[in-house]
Design a protein around this motif. Structure first.
Motif, short mmCIF file in Angstrom:
data_model
loop_
_atom_site.label_atom_id
_atom_site.label_comp_id
_atom_site.label_asym_id
_atom_site.label_seq_id
_atom_site.Cartn_x
_atom_site.Cartn_y
_atom_site.Cartn_z
N GLY A 130 0.82 -1.20 0.00
CA GLY A 130 0.00 0.00 0.00
C GLY A 130 0.85 1.25 0.00
O GLY A 130 1.73 1.40 0.86
N LEU A 131 0.60 2.15 -0.93
CA LEU A 131 1.34 3.40 -1.04
C LEU A 131 0.40 4.56 -0.70
O LEU A 131 -0.66 4.71 -1.33
N SER A 132 0.76 5.35 0.28
CA SER A 132 0.00 6.56 0.64
C SER A 132 -1.46 6.26 0.93
O SER A 132 -2.36 6.97 0.48
N GLY A 133 -1.71 5.23 1.73
CA GLY A 133 -3.08 4.85 2.01
C GLY A 133 -3.65 5.52 3.25
O GLY A 133 -2.93 5.85 4.19
N ASN A 134 -4.97 5.69 3.23
CA ASN A 134 -5.71 6.02 4.45
C ASN A 134 -6.58 4.80 4.75
O ASN A 134 -7.47 4.46 3.96
N TYR A 135 -6.32 4.14 5.86
CA TYR A 135 -6.89 2.83 6.13
C TYR A 135 -8.07 2.87 7.09
O TYR A 135 -8.46 1.83 7.61
N ASP A 136 -8.65 4.03 7.29
CA ASP A 136 -9.76 4.20 8.22
C ASP A 136 -10.96 4.79 7.51
O ASP A 136 -11.09 6.01 7.38
N PRO A 137 -11.89 3.95 6.99
CA PRO A 137 -13.05 4.48 6.26
C PRO A 137 -13.90 5.45 7.07
O PRO A 137 -14.57 6.30 6.48
N SER A 138 -13.89 5.33 8.39
CA SER A 138 -14.70 6.25 9.19
C SER A 138 -14.19 7.68 9.09
O SER A 138 -14.91 8.62 9.43
N ALA A 139 -12.97 7.86 8.60
CA ALA A 139 -12.40 9.20 8.44
C ALA A 139 -12.75 9.81 7.09
O ALA A 139 -12.44 10.98 6.85
N TRP A 140 -13.39 9.05 6.21
CA TRP A 140 -13.70 9.55 4.87
C TRP A 140 -15.08 10.19 4.84
O TRP A 140 -15.98 9.73 4.15
N HIS A 141 -15.27 11.23 5.59
CA HIS A 141 -16.56 11.92 5.66
C HIS A 141 -17.68 10.95 6.02
O HIS A 141 -18.79 11.02 5.50
N GLY A 142 -17.36 10.00 6.90
CA GLY A 142 -18.34 9.02 7.32
C GLY A 142 -19.35 9.61 8.30
O GLY A 142 -19.04 10.52 9.06
#
Length: 237
Positions: A130-142
């Motif tokens: 994984g390159l430059s990932g954000n692994y927390d879907p709750s942080a994606w305007h959830g």
């Protein structure tokens, strides 16, 4: 060199270890080639060390759909997951005459998919890059209540709670490579902090992984990802 494998999945290469490529957010299968990623590893492809399979994204219907709550986004993702596991993996298996060591790979949101698929299905995907990932879907305007679907698709939720025989098996089966720059946009996208958090969670449960942080002059961008993939992939194929 480029051909369609199944349902819009693009395939490159004639021999080698299969690598399943997830596009960045709402991306297309051709993005990997169009943004120079294929060119960055062309020596490995031409030498028959890796076969590349680029899949479409389903983000517009799931994770990128801000009109629906997080739990519904996660539920919609499960259809994509089934398609990958049941149809795409079978097609790769036929194309490679056996494919139980598929690498998952992605940049940005694609890195989330690479890690999440490998953590949940290490029997099929024993290595995630994984390159430059954000692994927390709750942080994606959830928003909205979070249930089982959101929990079991959020590595930062479920990894710390892995235990027992399954965790022991993962420790022996799975490897995760997390790479991130420390330059422009790696902070505003949350990628740098999230990458560090996932590495810490993997450390906490003893799952084999590497954390490779590049310099403050390395932005969240294709130029960085080309260099990072070219730097690392040769070790694994």
């Amino acid at each position: 060199m480029r051909r369609e494998l199944v349902d819009g999945v693009l395939a490159y290469g004639h021999w080698g270890r299969p690598m399943l490529v997830f596009p960045s957010e709402q991306g297309r299968p051709s993005d990997f080639e169009d943004n120079g990623m294929l060119g960055a590893i062309s020596d490995l492809v031409e030498a028959g060390r890796v076969k590349v399979y680029c899949v479409p994204s389903n983000d517009r219907e799931s994770w990128s759909n801000r009109s629906i709550p997080l739990e519904e986004r996660a539920r919609r993702h499960t259809g994509y997951e089934q398609w990958i596991v049941e149809k795409v993996v079978n097609a790769i298996d036929e194309d490679c005459a056996g494919a139980d060591d598929i690498i998952t790979f992605g940049c940005s949101l694609g890195a989330y998919h690479a890690a999440n698929f490998a953590l949940k299905r290490a029997d099929l995907f024993p290595l995630a890059i994984g390159l430059s990932g954000n692994y927390d879907p709750s942080a994606w305007h959830g928003w909205g209540e979070r249930g089982e679907a959101a929990y079991f698709n959020n590595p930062l939720d479920y990894v710390p709670h892995l235990h027992g025989d399954h965790l022991d098996w993962l420790r022996g089966r799975l490897s995760v490579l997390l790479v991130c720059g420390q330059g422009q946009w790696e902070d505003t996208t949350g990628s740098l902090e999230s990458t560090k958090r996932l590495a810490a969670a993997l450390t906490g449960v003893g799952i084999r992984h590497e954390l490779d942080l590049w310099g403050r002059d390395v932005p969240h961008d294709w130029l960085s990802w080309r260099a990072q993939l070219a730097h690392h992939l040769g070790r694994f194929v």
